[in-house]
Motif scaffolding. Structure first.
Motif, short mmCIF file in Angstrom:
data_model
loop_
_atom_site.label_atom_id
_atom_site.label_comp_id
_atom_site.label_asym_id
_atom_site.label_seq_id
_atom_site.Cartn_x
_atom_site.Cartn_y
_atom_site.Cartn_z
N ILE A 103 0.83 -1.20 0.00
CA ILE A 103 0.00 0.00 0.00
C ILE A 103 0.88 1.26 0.00
CG2 ILE A 103 -1.69 1.29 1.36
CD1 ILE A 103 -2.78 -1.37 2.32
N LYS A 104 2.07 1.21 0.63
CA LYS A 104 2.93 2.38 0.75
C LYS A 104 3.59 2.75 -0.57
CE LYS A 104 4.00 2.07 5.62
NZ LYS A 104 5.06 1.97 6.62
N CYS A 105 4.20 1.75 -1.25
CA CYS A 105 4.93 2.09 -2.47
C CYS A 105 4.20 1.68 -3.75
CB CYS A 105 6.32 1.48 -2.46
SG CYS A 105 6.34 -0.33 -2.55
N GLY A 106 3.22 0.78 -3.65
CA GLY A 106 2.46 0.37 -4.82
C GLY A 106 3.11 -0.75 -5.62
N ASN A 107 4.25 -1.26 -5.17
CA ASN A 107 4.94 -2.35 -5.87
C ASN A 107 4.36 -3.70 -5.47
OD1 ASN A 107 6.64 -0.54 -7.16
ND2 ASN A 107 8.20 -0.66 -5.53
N LYS A 108 4.50 -4.67 -6.37
CA LYS A 108 4.01 -6.02 -6.08
C LYS A 108 5.14 -6.86 -5.52
CE LYS A 108 0.36 -6.15 -9.52
NZ LYS A 108 -0.24 -6.86 -10.64
N HIS A 139 5.48 -7.66 -2.17
CA HIS A 139 5.54 -7.50 -0.71
C HIS A 139 4.33 -6.69 -0.27
CE1 HIS A 139 7.42 -3.77 -2.14
NE2 HIS A 139 7.02 -3.24 -0.99
N ASN A 140 4.16 -6.60 1.06
CA ASN A 140 3.04 -5.82 1.58
C ASN A 140 3.56 -4.74 2.52
OD1 ASN A 140 3.68 -7.20 3.91
ND2 ASN A 140 1.89 -8.56 3.83
N MET A 141 2.66 -4.00 3.16
CA MET A 141 3.02 -2.88 4.01
C MET A 141 3.88 -3.31 5.20
SD MET A 141 0.43 -0.20 5.78
CE MET A 141 -0.11 -1.22 7.13
N ARG A 142 3.62 -4.51 5.73
CA ARG A 142 4.38 -4.97 6.91
C ARG A 142 5.81 -5.34 6.57
NH1 ARG A 142 0.68 -9.56 8.85
NH2 ARG A 142 1.10 -9.27 11.04
N SER A 143 6.00 -5.85 5.37
CA SER A 143 7.36 -6.26 5.00
C SER A 143 8.09 -5.17 4.21
CB SER A 143 7.32 -7.57 4.21
OG SER A 143 6.59 -7.40 3.01
N TYR A 144 7.54 -3.98 4.16
CA TYR A 144 8.15 -2.87 3.43
C TYR A 144 9.43 -2.44 4.11
CZ TYR A 144 8.57 1.80 1.40
OH TYR A 144 9.02 2.92 0.77
N LYS A 145 10.53 -2.29 3.36
CA LYS A 145 11.83 -1.99 3.92
C LYS A 145 12.23 -0.53 3.67
CE LYS A 145 13.23 -6.22 5.06
NZ LYS A 145 12.43 -6.83 6.05
N GLY A 146 11.39 0.22 3.02
CA GLY A 146 11.75 1.62 2.75
C GLY A 146 12.72 1.68 1.59
N GLN A 147 12.37 1.22 0.46
CA GLN A 147 13.24 1.14 -0.72
C GLN A 147 13.60 2.54 -1.21
OE1 GLN A 147 10.47 -1.04 -2.97
NE2 GLN A 147 10.87 -2.94 -1.90
N GLY A 148 14.82 2.87 -1.07
CA GLY A 148 15.30 4.16 -1.54
C GLY A 148 15.06 5.27 -0.53
N GLY A 149 14.50 5.00 0.60
CA GLY A 149 14.31 6.01 1.63
C GLY A 149 13.19 7.01 1.36
N VAL A 150 12.47 6.84 0.26
CA VAL A 150 11.46 7.81 -0.09
C VAL A 150 10.27 7.72 0.86
CG1 VAL A 150 9.90 8.58 -1.93
CG2 VAL A 150 12.17 7.69 -2.47
N HIS A 151 9.81 6.49 1.10
CA HIS A 151 8.61 6.31 1.90
C HIS A 151 8.92 5.91 3.35
CE1 HIS A 151 7.14 6.46 -2.07
NE2 HIS A 151 5.91 6.08 -1.79
N GLY A 152 10.16 5.61 3.65
CA GLY A 152 10.52 5.13 4.97
C GLY A 152 10.46 6.21 6.02
N ARG A 153 10.56 5.83 7.29
CA ARG A 153 10.50 6.78 8.38
C ARG A 153 11.85 7.11 8.88
NH1 ARG A 153 5.69 4.08 11.86
NH2 ARG A 153 4.26 3.97 10.17
#
Length: 162
Positions: free
Chosen positions: A141-146, A148-162
């Motif tokens: 839901i965060k990055c829109g890529n297929k 993985h899901n929101m829980r396993s999101y690693k913050g690819q590229g630091g754009v959406h990460g915290r």
């Protein structure tokens, strides 16, 4: 032949006794249908072969199948009746009413009644306990890529990460 009225007929599977006078056979087919069974027909052929009077075939069939019996059954004519508009009102003092509906005792069923064929469709997707996601790919839901899901999101590229 056992005596003048009783014949013993041997076949590949069984042995039957045919009573010519009473028109019965131990296989009971002649009794039940009113038509001579294969054991009785064998007996009739044997009687004809040995010059014993077998009579005409109609004598070996129940009277139910005779043409005269059928004519007697259908000789009466059923007269037609007038339509409901021409019926006379009933003089009976009581009127019939439908029975009263009462709610059944106990908890009502929670499952809905399924339509015809619905069980087969559900069975294709159901493994017995829960619905499966077999054949689908998850989407984040965060990055829109297929893949993985929101829980396993690693913050690819630091754009959406915290």
């Amino acid at each position: 032949m056992v005596d003048a009225d009783h014949y013993q007929v041997n076949s590949t599977r069984s042995q039957c006794v045919v009573d010519v006078k009473e028109k019965i056979c131990t296989c009971r087919k002649w009794d039940l249908t009113g038509m001579a069974c294969n054991h009785a027909i064998t007996t009739i052929w044997d009687m004809a072969r040995n010059d014993i009077r077998a009579g005409i075939p109609e004598e070996w069939v129940s009277e139910v199948y005779w043409l005269d019996t059928w004519k007697k059954v259908f000789e009466n004519v059923i007269k037609s009746i007038p339509g409901p508009d021409n019926w006379r009102p009933s003089r009976c003092p009581t009127t019939l009413t439908p029975p009263k509906h009462h709610k059944q005792v106990g908890m009502p069923k929670k499952k809905r009644k399924k339509e015809f064929g619905e069980d087969e469709v559900v069975a294709d997707f159901d493994n017995g306990e829960k619905m499966t996601r077999k054949g689908t790919t998850s989407m984040c839901i965060k990055c829109g890529n297929k893949g993985h899901n929101m829980r396993s999101y690693k913050g690819q590229g630091g754009v959406h990460g915290r």
